[in-house]
Design a protein around this motif. Structure first.
Motif, PDB file in Angstrom:
ATOM      1  N   MET A 116       0.681  -1.152   0.086  1.00 48.29           N
ATOM      2  CA  MET A 116      -0.051  -0.002  -0.016  1.00 48.29           C
ATOM      3  C   MET A 116       0.693   1.479  -0.063  1.00 48.29           C
ATOM      4  O   MET A 116       0.407   2.343  -0.383  1.00 48.29           O
ATOM      5  CB  MET A 116      -0.827  -0.005   1.088  1.00 48.29           C
ATOM      6  CG  MET A 116      -2.108  -1.055   1.242  1.00 48.29           C
ATOM      7  SD  MET A 116      -3.238  -0.759   2.503  1.00 48.29           S
ATOM      8  CE  MET A 116      -4.103   0.701   2.005  1.00 48.29           C
ATOM      9  N   LEU A 120       0.617   5.119  -2.123  1.00 48.85           N
ATOM     10  CA  LEU A 120      -0.034   6.229  -1.302  1.00 48.85           C
ATOM     11  C   LEU A 120       1.216   7.312  -1.233  1.00 48.85           C
ATOM     12  O   LEU A 120       0.719   8.396  -1.190  1.00 48.85           O
ATOM     13  CB  LEU A 120      -0.179   5.880   0.069  1.00 48.85           C
ATOM     14  CG  LEU A 120      -1.338   4.795   0.372  1.00 48.85           C
ATOM     15  CD1 LEU A 120      -1.670   4.118   1.840  1.00 48.85           C
ATOM     16  CD2 LEU A 120      -2.843   5.639  -0.045  1.00 48.85           C
ATOM     17  N   GLY A 124       0.671  10.918  -2.491  1.00 53.33           N
ATOM     18  CA  GLY A 124       0.752  12.160  -1.450  1.00 53.33           C
ATOM     19  C   GLY A 124       1.700  13.117  -2.170  1.00 53.33           C
ATOM     20  O   GLY A 124       1.462  14.482  -2.018  1.00 53.33           O
ATOM     21  N   THR A 143      -6.847  11.540  -4.435  1.00 58.37           N
ATOM     22  CA  THR A 143      -6.903  10.837  -3.064  1.00 58.37           C
ATOM     23  C   THR A 143      -7.450   9.541  -3.263  1.00 58.37           C
ATOM     24  O   THR A 143      -7.286   8.422  -2.762  1.00 58.37           O
ATOM     25  CB  THR A 143      -7.242  11.605  -2.124  1.00 58.37           C
ATOM     26  OG1 THR A 143      -8.828  11.916  -2.088  1.00 58.37           O
ATOM     27  CG2 THR A 143      -6.460  12.764  -1.708  1.00 58.37           C
ATOM     28  N   PHE A 146      -5.404   6.999  -5.946  1.00 55.40           N
ATOM     29  CA  PHE A 146      -4.151   6.493  -5.445  1.00 55.40           C
ATOM     30  C   PHE A 146      -4.581   5.516  -4.175  1.00 55.40           C
ATOM     31  O   PHE A 146      -3.873   4.448  -4.105  1.00 55.40           O
ATOM     32  CB  PHE A 146      -3.122   7.468  -5.010  1.00 55.40           C
ATOM     33  CG  PHE A 146      -2.563   7.928  -6.281  1.00 55.40           C
ATOM     34  CD1 PHE A 146      -1.473   7.294  -6.838  1.00 55.40           C
ATOM     35  CD2 PHE A 146      -3.097   9.199  -6.970  1.00 55.40           C
ATOM     36  CE1 PHE A 146      -0.890   7.849  -7.648  1.00 55.40           C
ATOM     37  CE2 PHE A 146      -2.245   9.597  -7.903  1.00 55.40           C
ATOM     38  CZ  PHE A 146      -1.208   9.042  -8.474  1.00 55.40           C
ATOM     39  N   TYR A 147      -5.431   5.794  -3.416  1.00 57.23           N
ATOM     40  CA  TYR A 147      -6.109   4.766  -2.240  1.00 57.23           C
ATOM     41  C   TYR A 147      -6.549   3.825  -3.112  1.00 57.23           C
ATOM     42  O   TYR A 147      -6.427   2.678  -2.449  1.00 57.23           O
ATOM     43  CB  TYR A 147      -7.038   5.841  -1.533  1.00 57.23           C
ATOM     44  CG  TYR A 147      -7.869   4.805  -0.637  1.00 57.23           C
ATOM     45  CD1 TYR A 147      -6.949   4.556   0.589  1.00 57.23           C
ATOM     46  CD2 TYR A 147      -9.199   4.609  -0.471  1.00 57.23           C
ATOM     47  CE1 TYR A 147      -7.771   3.660   1.734  1.00 57.23           C
ATOM     48  CE2 TYR A 147      -9.720   3.766   0.309  1.00 57.23           C
ATOM     49  CZ  TYR A 147      -8.976   3.542   1.430  1.00 57.23           C
ATOM     50  OH  TYR A 147      -9.684   2.592   2.548  1.00 57.23           O
ATOM     51  N   ALA A 150      -3.701   1.708  -3.931  1.00 54.37           N
ATOM     52  CA  ALA A 150      -3.177   0.825  -2.885  1.00 54.37           C
ATOM     53  C   ALA A 150      -3.820  -0.271  -2.518  1.00 54.37           C
ATOM     54  O   ALA A 150      -3.471  -1.260  -1.876  1.00 54.37           O
ATOM     55  CB  ALA A 150      -2.798   1.950  -1.644  1.00 54.37           C
TER      56      ALA A 150
END
Length: 208
Positions: A116, A120, A124, A143, A146-147, A150
């Motif tokens: 993950m 992340l 970020g 967000t 990419f979350y 992950a």
């Protein structure tokens, strides 16, 4: 007949042992539910209290020397939600692991974190770039994307349902990237509503 039953039971026990050794199964459904509640509360505060509107700020001229106070408050709010969600997940997952007679931090948990971490961290850093360039409206959808990446990346080391959750988050993030004005709404759906539904499903399937 009895020998067949014993054989089937032995195979089931072996399969369970192999699954426990190769997959991280201490994730709590309640952690997902609480994370969803935190996200919905945060989205409400960002919109109603801080007047955060992605469609108006998508191509704004914010820069590192001239942030609006409301934008800083939204970022701080997001960090608070993140800390609450992670903290709750750790506490509830620890309780579940103890109940199952397992350790929360083991080799499989490390694999989940490592898989993950890369999406992340990249997400970020990209979000920091977006903020510095003033593309504020793309923060929420990125967000989600990419979350979701992950989750998808780590799903092979935990429950298979996490793969579906990751794909849903990615899809909502892509929609938010196109319909920037609905970015905050889609963020609330992804981190809020979808997490709550996922948490309820996981709780009733694996924890009751």
């Amino acid at each position: 007949m009895k020998e067949n039953q014993d054989y089937t039971r032995d195979l089931a026990e072996i399969r369970l042992m192999m699954e426990r050794s190769s997959k991280f199964l201490s994730l709590s459904g309640w952690a997902g539910i609480m994370a969803g509640i935190y996200a919905l509360a945060g989205a409400y505060v960002a919109y109603q209290v801080f007047d955060f509107t992605p469609d108006e700020s998508a191509f704004s001229t914010y820069n590192t020397d001239n942030f609006s106070s409301d934008l800083l408050k939204v970022i701080a709010l997001a960090l608070v939600i993140l800390v609450l969600a992670i903290g709750t997940a750790i506490i509830l997952s620890h309780k579940k692991a103890v109940k199952r007679g397992e350790k929360l931090w083991n080799a499989t948990a490390k694999r989940v974190i490592i898989n993950m971490a890369v999406p992340l961290m990249v997400g970020g850093l990209l979000i920091l770039v977006l903020i510095s360039k003033g593309f504020i409206g793309f923060i929420a959808p990125f967000t989600l994307i990419f979350y979701g990446l992950a989750l998808y990346n780590a799903s092979k080391f935990t429950y298979g349902e996490m793969r579906s959750l990751g794909l849903i988050e990615i899809g909502l993030g892509l929609l938010g990237s196109y319909f920037v004005g609905y970015g905050l709404l889609l963020w609330a759906m992804g981190f809020g509503v979808v997490h709550i539904i996922y948490g309820i499903y996981m709780h009733y399937r694996y924890e009751r």
